[in-house]
Design a protein around this motif. Structure first.
Motif: not given
Length: 177
Positions: A166-173
């Motif tokens: 999901r592009r809008a999700a914050p990148k983890y970690p």
């Protein structure tokens, strides 16, 4: 005496305002988090069924919820998830060896876990439940610890993958170690 002016020497009174709670997530973000957590937990249950070992659903469910819902928090980072649960296993088995199984010992193991994870800079509150599970259920460490380690690695890897889907999700970690 005029009560309209504040005393410059007194500390300001805390203001209670609406809107201090986090914003409600967008439906797509909520669906993404719920789906990711569910997939990870179903995967862990499937692995447990295949190897005929119960999987740590309570502590790992809490970890999965934290990692997928708040991926930028220090509590959610791989260092805290993996090392936190492993420190908890050490605390749980040490407490079990010294005090035996039981509710009192489980409480001590949870407190010891919190102290160890704080000192090691690996805060992860769900790890306290891992120590409790060990003291109350007394699993064999030769089976339990590798399963725990693998499960935490799987949880971290799945969040890494889901955060890229999901592009809008914050990148983890936010950081690895």
């Amino acid at each position: 005496m005029n009560t309209d002016t504040a005393d410059p020497e007194s500390p300001p009174k805390p203001r209670i305002t609406a809107g201090r709670a986090p914003a409600r997530p967008a439906p797509a973000a909520a669906l993404h988090s719920v789906s990711a957590v569910t997939v990870v937990l179903l995967g862990l249950v499937a692995i447990g069924a295949v190897i005929h070992e119960p999987v740590l659903i309570p502590p790992l469910a809490a970890s999965a919820a934290l990692v997928h819902s708040a991926p930028t928090l220090p509590l959610s980072q791989p260092r805290s998830v993996v090392a936190g649960h492993l420190l908890a296993a050490g605390a749980g088995y040490a407490t079990l060896a010294v005090a035996g199984a039981g509710a009192w010992a489980a409480a001590v193991a949870a407190g010891l876990t919190l102290a160890l994870t704080t000192l090691a800079r690996t805060p992860h509150s769900p790890a306290c439940a891992t120590a409790v599970v060990i003291v109350l259920q007394t699993p064999a460490p030769t089976h339990f610890v590798p399963l725990l380690f693998g499960a935490t690695l799987l949880l971290v890897a799945m969040e890494y993958a889901f955060s890229r889907i999901r592009r809008a999700a914050p990148k983890y970690p936010a950081y690895w170690w």
